[in-house]
Design a protein around this motif. Structure first.
Motif, PDB file in Angstrom:
ATOM      1  N   GLY A   1       0.308  -1.148   0.026  1.00  0.00           N
ATOM      2  CA  GLY A   1      -0.061   0.275  -0.245  1.00  0.00           C
ATOM      3  C   GLY A   1       1.120   0.861   0.113  1.00  0.00           C
ATOM      4  N   CYS A   2       1.759   0.919  -0.711  1.00  0.00           N
ATOM      5  CA  CYS A   2       3.018   2.352  -0.938  1.00  0.00           C
ATOM      6  C   CYS A   2       2.191   3.256  -1.803  1.00  0.00           C
ATOM      7  N   ALA A   3       1.322   3.537  -1.640  1.00  0.00           N
ATOM      8  CA  ALA A   3       0.089   5.205  -2.787  1.00  0.00           C
ATOM      9  C   ALA A   3       1.664   5.381  -3.505  1.00  0.00           C
TER      10      ALA A   3
ATOM     11  N   GLU B   1       1.734  -1.824  -4.527  1.00  0.00           N
ATOM     12  CA  GLU B   1       0.264  -0.553  -4.775  1.00  0.00           C
ATOM     13  C   GLU B   1      -1.333  -0.855  -5.575  1.00  0.00           C
TER      14      GLU B   1
ATOM     15  N   LEU C   1       3.225  -2.087   6.817  1.00  0.00           N
ATOM     16  CA  LEU C   1       1.320  -1.682   5.987  1.00  0.00           C
ATOM     17  C   LEU C   1       0.429  -0.140   7.207  1.00  0.00           C
TER      18      LEU C   1
ATOM     19  N   GLU D   1      -1.406   3.064   7.295  1.00  0.00           N
ATOM     20  CA  GLU D   1      -2.572   3.456   6.997  1.00  0.00           C
ATOM     21  C   GLU D   1      -3.386   2.857   5.450  1.00  0.00           C
ATOM     22  N   THR D   2      -3.691   1.392   5.615  1.00  0.00           N
ATOM     23  CA  THR D   2      -3.897   0.790   4.721  1.00  0.00           C
ATOM     24  C   THR D   2      -5.057  -0.179   5.053  1.00  0.00           C
TER      25      THR D   2
ATOM     26  N   HIS E   1      -8.531   0.239   4.819  1.00  0.00           N
ATOM     27  CA  HIS E   1      -9.394   0.136   3.926  1.00  0.00           C
ATOM     28  C   HIS E   1      -9.814  -0.821   3.006  1.00  0.00           C
TER      29      HIS E   1
ATOM     30  N   SER F   1     -14.104   1.154   0.738  1.00  0.00           N
ATOM     31  CA  SER F   1     -12.590   1.096   0.524  1.00  0.00           C
ATOM     32  C   SER F   1     -12.344   2.676   0.774  1.00  0.00           C
TER      33      SER F   1
END
Length: 208
Positions: A15-17, A36, A84, A86-87, A90, A170
């Motif tokens: 979840g690297c954004a 991501e 992981l 702030e993932t 979602h 999500s």
């Protein structure tokens, strides 16, 4: 929390954004796989990797990929650590949000070595911290998804998100209950460390 791992292992940023964390990870770890699900975010991360010459970073888009398929893409290297951040808020299935998130974590551990570690951060979306956050955003006139006064007080004073969970999406945070998930974490995993930040809580977890 992970200083003891520096320069010793490979790491996954799940979840690297847009890649905001990648320069730091590149500096402190041998190899970084950045995963991501949103292609537009991953494109930004790829540009960052290219322009800053992060030669030990490998970005992967996991849109429509199962955990098994992700593992096939990463199996040339062994990973001992995953971030992981702030993932997990979602991720989920309505009607079984906590259970589906715990199952998701079990799946993620399959990408790591048997003694692997996950650093998990999640927003505080219940309690007085959440109430303070929403009041602050309102005072600053910063847009957030609307919440009724009733649900704000229920989640802020009584940690009750039952109504909000029915409308969880999500792409948002409302309906996420970090207190519920924390209880499940302690049941299913070994919580090695825990750290409270102002609006987040961070855990270091391993398989039991």
């Amino acid at each position: 929390m992970t200083k003891s791992f520096f320069y010793k292992c490979n790491v996954i940023d799940f979840g690297c954004a847009d890649g905001v964390f990648l320069p730091s990870l590149s500096k402190y770890f041998n190899h970084v796989t950045a995963i991501e699900i949103l292609p537009n975010h991953l494109q930004i991360a790829k540009k960052l990797v290219e322009q800053t010459k992060l030669n030990n970073v490998d970005p992967i888009c996991n849109e429509n990929l199962s955990t098994k398929q992700i593992k096939s893409k990463t199996q040339t290297k062994k990973y001992q650590l995953m971030y992981l951040l702030e993932t997990i808020e979602h991720v989920g299935v309505k009607g079984q949000l906590t259970k589906s998130r715990i199952n998701f974590l079990h799946d993620l551990f399959s990408l790591l070595e048997d003694n692997g570690t996950i650093i998990l951060s999640m927003p505080k979306m219940v309690g007085l911290t959440f109430l303070l956050q929403r009041c602050g955003l309102a005072l600053l006139n910063i847009d957030r998804k609307p919440i009724s006064t009733k649900n704000l007080l229920k989640s802020g004073l009584f940690n009750n998100t039952d109504e909000l969970e029915k409308n969880w999406e999500s792409n948002g945070h409302l309906g996420f209950n970090h207190e519920k998930l924390e209880k499940a974490l302690y049941n299913d995993f070994r919580v090695i460390k825990k750290k409270h930040l102002l609006f987040q809580v961070v855990y270091m977890i391993r398989k039991k």
